[in-house]
Design a protein around this motif. Sequence first.
Motif, PDB file in Angstrom:
ATOM      1  N   UNK A  40       0.813  -1.105  -0.060  1.00 14.75           N
ATOM      2  CA  UNK A  40      -0.021  -0.015  -0.177  1.00 14.75           C
ATOM      3  C   UNK A  40       0.709   1.307   0.109  1.00 14.75           C
ATOM      4  N   UNK A  41       0.951   1.878  -1.064  1.00 14.07           N
ATOM      5  CA  UNK A  41       1.762   3.046  -1.067  1.00 14.07           C
ATOM      6  C   UNK A  41       1.762   4.190  -0.132  1.00 14.07           C
ATOM      7  N   UNK A  42       0.481   4.198   0.384  1.00 15.94           N
ATOM      8  CA  UNK A  42       0.249   5.434   1.270  1.00 15.94           C
ATOM      9  C   UNK A  42       0.557   4.937   2.611  1.00 15.94           C
ATOM     10  N   UNK A  43       1.000   3.828   2.676  1.00 17.13           N
ATOM     11  CA  UNK A  43       1.504   3.322   4.133  1.00 17.13           C
ATOM     12  C   UNK A  43       2.746   3.499   4.743  1.00 17.13           C
ATOM     13  N   UNK A  44       3.843   3.234   3.629  1.00 20.01           N
ATOM     14  CA  UNK A  44       5.255   3.441   4.055  1.00 20.01           C
ATOM     15  C   UNK A  44       5.527   4.706   3.381  1.00 20.01           C
ATOM     16  N   UNK A  45       5.813   6.017   4.277  1.00 21.73           N
ATOM     17  CA  UNK A  45       6.332   7.250   3.698  1.00 21.73           C
ATOM     18  C   UNK A  45       7.697   7.433   3.881  1.00 21.73           C
ATOM     19  N   UNK A  46       8.313   6.712   4.910  1.00 28.46           N
ATOM     20  CA  UNK A  46       9.679   6.952   5.472  1.00 28.46           C
ATOM     21  C   UNK A  46      10.247   5.643   6.127  1.00 28.46           C
ATOM     22  N   UNK A  47      11.456   5.406   6.097  1.00 24.03           N
ATOM     23  CA  UNK A  47      12.154   4.306   6.552  1.00 24.03           C
ATOM     24  C   UNK A  47      13.416   4.658   7.659  1.00 24.03           C
ATOM     25  N   UNK A  48      13.265   4.147   8.710  1.00 25.65           N
ATOM     26  CA  UNK A  48      14.399   4.136   9.669  1.00 25.65           C
ATOM     27  C   UNK A  48      15.271   2.832   9.465  1.00 25.65           C
ATOM     28  N   UNK A  49      16.554   3.205   9.468  1.00 20.90           N
ATOM     29  CA  UNK A  49      17.406   1.951   9.533  1.00 20.90           C
ATOM     30  C   UNK A  49      18.513   2.011  10.837  1.00 20.90           C
ATOM     31  N   UNK A  50      18.145   0.867  11.700  1.00 23.00           N
ATOM     32  CA  UNK A  50      18.879   1.019  12.923  1.00 23.00           C
ATOM     33  C   UNK A  50      19.690   0.013  13.319  1.00 23.00           C
TER      34      UNK A  50
END
Length: 360
Positions: A40-50
């Motif tokens: 769902x394109x609207x769900x993931x707007x940014x990513x944190x790499x930890x």
Amino acid sequence: MTPSYTLAEMLRQADALAEDLRTLHGQTLEQVRGVPVGQDRSVISRVYLVGSGDSYHAALAAQMAFHRLAGVSCEPLSALRMLEYGAAWEQDDALLSGALVIGISASGGNRRLIEALERAGEHGARTLAITATAHSPLTQVADHTLTLPLAGLRPCPGIRTYQASLLGLLLTAIELGRQRGHRSAYADVLNREVLAAADAVEATTMALRSRCERLADRIAGAPVTMVLGSGPGYGTALFAAAKLIEAAGVFAAGQDLEEWEHVEVLARPRDMPTMVIATPGRSRSRALQVATRARGYGRTVIAVADDDDHDLAETAHVVLPLHGTVREEFSALLSHLFAGPLACFVAGRLNRLPFTTNRP
């Protein structure tokens, strides 16, 4: 019982990287395609790499791939920063409702990272664990897991595990881009490029061994070594410095190319070994300028550069050549290859073993 670390194992792991990449690519790709993080394109707007240590360095090296190939905002964070500062926990949960938090840990036992993923999930983020250890504590708190098993893994400063983490991140970025609407054919091209990089890894590993051995004689006695890079090369710079510390107990520091010009350029000794990650890409011209400046100040300059980069060859005292062509988003697959062998040979010159500094 304290694990038994050997320098020979470091070289064995460096020699295994090309075959690891070929073996893990298909296994990892199959897993990645089963993780519906971006359908769902609207769900993931940014990513944190930890992550912490090597895992954090891999996150920095993969950031560009998420920006360019997945089309999302991406922020690498150390585990403690994510846990205590990075995600504005005390604000509205909606801040994380569109976030994917990817936790990276080869062992799967990083306590701060586990807590960070738990908290991220509680605040509405989707979570993904990338690890080499199945059924580890990290996998128990993540929504989804990529397990990258490494056969015959022995105690060693992270070399094979670093590449595995980096591979998992790059393939995740490609798949996230596909799920967000990029053409499937484009994702297939990118995945084939990652697999093809194994040939370049093999050629580069072979070319670097003797040069790293000779370079160790030159830098083993230095009180400090600087490693400089930007973009994906910044992750490489931190990783390479970490290997020198872990294997040989010498002080090394990774730094951004530009930041070095503003701060560490003033540090002594004047002939300090200064390694410059100068792979083809956006920061290559700046890397050449920094290498030229460093040599003018009397530093011992070592360039990690394409094997036919004549400008860097003329500027640096030593070139550690990279063989093969990869796009900049995947360049860390090649640029880190010198780190393990060089750290191993420096430790050998100093008659030291990995992780012995604080042992009785």
